[in-house]
Design a protein around this motif. Structure first.
Motif, PDB file in Angstrom:
ATOM      1  N   ASN A   1       0.797  -1.323   0.061  1.00  0.00           N
ATOM      2  CA  ASN A   1      -0.190   0.339  -0.450  1.00  0.00           C
ATOM      3  C   ASN A   1       0.542   1.391   0.067  1.00  0.00           C
ATOM      4  N   PRO A   2       1.556   1.597  -1.286  1.00  0.00           N
ATOM      5  CA  PRO A   2       2.413   2.594  -1.281  1.00  0.00           C
ATOM      6  C   PRO A   2       1.503   4.025  -0.912  1.00  0.00           C
ATOM      7  N   LYS A   3       2.084   4.994  -0.010  1.00  0.00           N
ATOM      8  CA  LYS A   3       1.758   6.305   0.114  1.00  0.00           C
ATOM      9  C   LYS A   3       3.087   7.305  -0.358  1.00  0.00           C
ATOM     10  N   ILE A   4       2.260   8.495  -1.167  1.00  0.00           N
ATOM     11  CA  ILE A   4       4.362   9.568  -1.818  1.00  0.00           C
ATOM     12  C   ILE A   4       3.956  10.885  -0.860  1.00  0.00           C
ATOM     13  N   THR A   5       4.727  11.027  -0.490  1.00  0.00           N
ATOM     14  CA  THR A   5       5.117  12.557   0.015  1.00  0.00           C
ATOM     15  C   THR A   5       6.073  14.128  -0.449  1.00  0.00           C
ATOM     16  N   VAL A   6       5.465  14.581  -1.223  1.00  0.00           N
ATOM     17  CA  VAL A   6       6.657  15.445  -1.542  1.00  0.00           C
ATOM     18  C   VAL A   6       6.936  16.643  -1.269  1.00  0.00           C
ATOM     19  N   ASN A   7       8.426  17.447  -0.326  1.00  0.00           N
ATOM     20  CA  ASN A   7       8.113  18.607  -0.568  1.00  0.00           C
ATOM     21  C   ASN A   7       9.676  19.203  -1.449  1.00  0.00           C
ATOM     22  N   ASN A   8       9.624  19.792  -2.101  1.00  0.00           N
ATOM     23  CA  ASN A   8      10.297  20.981  -2.987  1.00  0.00           C
ATOM     24  C   ASN A   8      11.951  19.622  -3.665  1.00  0.00           C
ATOM     25  N   GLY A   9      11.356  19.056  -3.665  1.00  0.00           N
ATOM     26  CA  GLY A   9      13.109  18.028  -4.701  1.00  0.00           C
ATOM     27  C   GLY A   9      13.102  16.515  -3.792  1.00  0.00           C
ATOM     28  N   CYS A  10      11.822  16.546  -2.289  1.00  0.00           N
ATOM     29  CA  CYS A  10      12.596  15.850  -1.642  1.00  0.00           C
ATOM     30  C   CYS A  10      11.234  14.880  -1.666  1.00  0.00           C
ATOM     31  N   ALA A  11      11.640  13.241  -1.790  1.00  0.00           N
ATOM     32  CA  ALA A  11      10.190  12.497  -1.996  1.00  0.00           C
ATOM     33  C   ALA A  11      10.031  10.962  -0.902  1.00  0.00           C
ATOM     34  N   VAL A  12       9.503  11.369   0.091  1.00  0.00           N
ATOM     35  CA  VAL A  12       8.624   9.396   0.807  1.00  0.00           C
ATOM     36  C   VAL A  12       8.353   8.961   0.607  1.00  0.00           C
ATOM     37  N   ILE A  13       8.389   7.622   0.153  1.00  0.00           N
ATOM     38  CA  ILE A  13       7.485   6.657  -0.206  1.00  0.00           C
ATOM     39  C   ILE A  13       7.350   5.866   0.801  1.00  0.00           C
ATOM     40  N   ALA A  14       6.128   5.394   1.469  1.00  0.00           N
ATOM     41  CA  ALA A  14       5.703   4.598   2.868  1.00  0.00           C
ATOM     42  C   ALA A  14       4.858   4.105   2.321  1.00  0.00           C
ATOM     43  N   ASP A  15       5.079   2.218   2.860  1.00  0.00           N
ATOM     44  CA  ASP A  15       4.706   1.322   2.524  1.00  0.00           C
ATOM     45  C   ASP A  15       3.592   1.118   4.226  1.00  0.00           C
ATOM     46  N   ILE A  16       1.730   1.911   3.609  1.00  0.00           N
ATOM     47  CA  ILE A  16       1.279   1.922   5.286  1.00  0.00           C
ATOM     48  C   ILE A  16       0.454   0.576   5.347  1.00  0.00           C
TER      49      ILE A  16
END
Length: 453
Positions: free
Chosen positions: A129-144
């Motif tokens: 269950n991947p969810k992505i969060t981005v912030n001005n050139g940085c991203a984190v993909i988490a397996d919720i």
């Protein structure tokens, strides 16, 4: 006649006395006069130059204003495909734009495309269950619900990635502009928050907080400031059939160190509201988007509620960036007020974001209204949106709404900039940093389109 002679002699005597007292020679006097004349000329020249500069500045400002007004009201009727991907996009993908690029991801992998439709970077994923969060050139993909994380810094090419495996199940995650992440995980009796710098191998764990027990509520939302120094969470619970939510503010610099062991600097309870989304506009301003209200806080030190607005209709979609946010509100069958201002089922006027539509006349059925706001609470515009939107994006005041086949673009003043039907089907439609170019996912292809007249 004698009187004039005596007066002249007295004046000459005074001149001689002044020269003797101040040791001023005739040559120095002449030089002084010349210097005074030069200073006068210099002063005139400086005034003239300043005048020219002011005229040039006024001309530039006027030209900029004219150009801004012209382009803000400009509408486009067609488009051309400037670039597109060579291959079809993976099935079941989701999309998000960040740092002028578009990120495509699913449970098997992530790919970053640039403005030419070229693959800039990709990586494999193994998430349920991947969810992505981005912030001005940085991203984190988490397996919720799982324990895997992938942190990506794509400001440079190739992107820098770090994989992490947490010891508890991940529920919520956010990321700063520097790539630091906040991870809220499910613990045995409550929740656990960790602040992590994945690029610091010596001390990756910056802070750890044991939060509420599950009896105090369910963790629903989380947001991290741009610099990673502040955090706000929301917990929701039901008490006597009433929904209650609590916003808790944390500070991880000196202010938080001096507050308490948990670094809590403020707590705000709300009734009958669920804030499904929290967003830091900058390091000191955070906005909470609820199901029936919006609240904005100043969080420089101890948090302060700046303003709060109710929503009479139903919020269908929210999109935001650093400049402000847009709301798509379904206003069919909302409670109305009569012309005297008395209430029929709901309070009216300035308490409401959609107060302008709470008039004495009936609301048309199935009407959705698009609102654009600044974080100060000022409303930019309110426009009826004739579209059954399944997606919305917001960038520098411009709002994009799209359905299965139709798209509408509103400029920062609420003017309709572009409207079109796409027979291939729209999976995504996003503004770029270029005012006439857009990332579009049409059918199975990513296409960068350019608007034309």
């Amino acid at each position: 006649m004698s009187d004039n002679k005596e007066l002249n002699e007295n004046e000459l005597n005074e001149d001689k006395i002044n020269k003797l007292l101040f040791n001023i020679s005739d040559e120095e006097e002449v030089k002084t006069e010349e210097l005074n004349e030069e200073e006068k000329n210099k002063s005139k020249a400086e005034k003239w130059i300043k005048g020219i500069i002011m005229v040039l500045l006024l001309t530039a400002v006027t030209a900029f204003a004219v150009i801004t007004i012209f382009f803000s009201k400009k509408s486009y009727t067609g488009y051309e495909v400037a670039a597109e991907t060579a291959k079809n996009l993976p099935e079941g993908s989701d999309y998000v734009t960040d740092y002028g690029k578009i990120l495509c991801y699913n449970d098997e992998g992530i790919t970053i495309f640039n403005g030419k439709g070229e693959i800039e970077w990709n990586a494999a994923l193994n998430m349920t269950n991947p969810k992505i969060t981005v912030n001005n050139g940085c991203a984190v993909i988490a397996d919720i619900g799982g324990r895997n994380l992938l942190v990506v810094n794509h400001k440079n090419i190739p992107a820098k990635q770090v994989s992490l495996q947490m010891l508890q199940d991940i529920l919520l995650v956010d990321i700063s502009e520097q790539g630091e992440i906040a991870v809220l995980m499910e613990a045995d009796k409550g929740y656990n928050i960790q602040l992590i710098n994945p690029y610091d191998k010596n001390n990756s764990l910056k802070a750890e907080i044991k939060t509420y027990s599950k009896d105090d509520g369910y963790a629903l939302s989380l947001a991290m400031s741009k610099d990673g120094s502040k955090l706000v969470t929301e917990y929701v619970k039901t008490d006597n059939n009433e929904i209650k939510s609590t916003l808790t503010f944390y500070n991880f610099d000196k202010i938080g160190e001096n507050s308490n062991a948990d670094r809590i600097v403020g707590v705000f309870p709300f009734e009958d509201t669920i804030f499904s989304k929290l967003k830091f506009a900058d390091n000191n301003t955070v906005c909470a988007f609820g199901d029936n209200k919006i609240a904005c806080f100043e969080a420089k030190r101890e948090p302060v509620l700046l303003w709060e607005k109710k929503v009479a209709g139903k919020i269908e979609r929210v999109a935001e960036d650093k400049s402000g946010f847009a709301l798509l509100v379904n206003e069919s069958n909302i409670a109305m007020a009569d012309n005297t201002g008395s209430v029929t089922g709901a309070a009216v006027s300035s308490d409401y974001i959609d107060g302008d539509y709470l008039t004495g006349k009936a609301v048309e059925s199935d009407k959705s209204v698009l609102y654009s706001f600044g974080y100060s609470g000022s409303k930019n515009f309110a426009k009826e949106a004739d579209i059954n939107a399944k997606g919305m994006s917001f960038n520098n005041g411009e709002t994009v709404l799209y359905s299965e086949n139709n798209c509408i673009v509103f400029d920062e003043n609420g003017n309709q900039k572009f409207k079109n039907k796409f027979n291939d089907g729209i999976m995504g439609f996003f503004p770029t940093d270029n005012k006439v170019k857009y990332y579009t996912v049409l059918g199975k292809k990513l296409k960068i389109i350019k608007l034309n007249e």
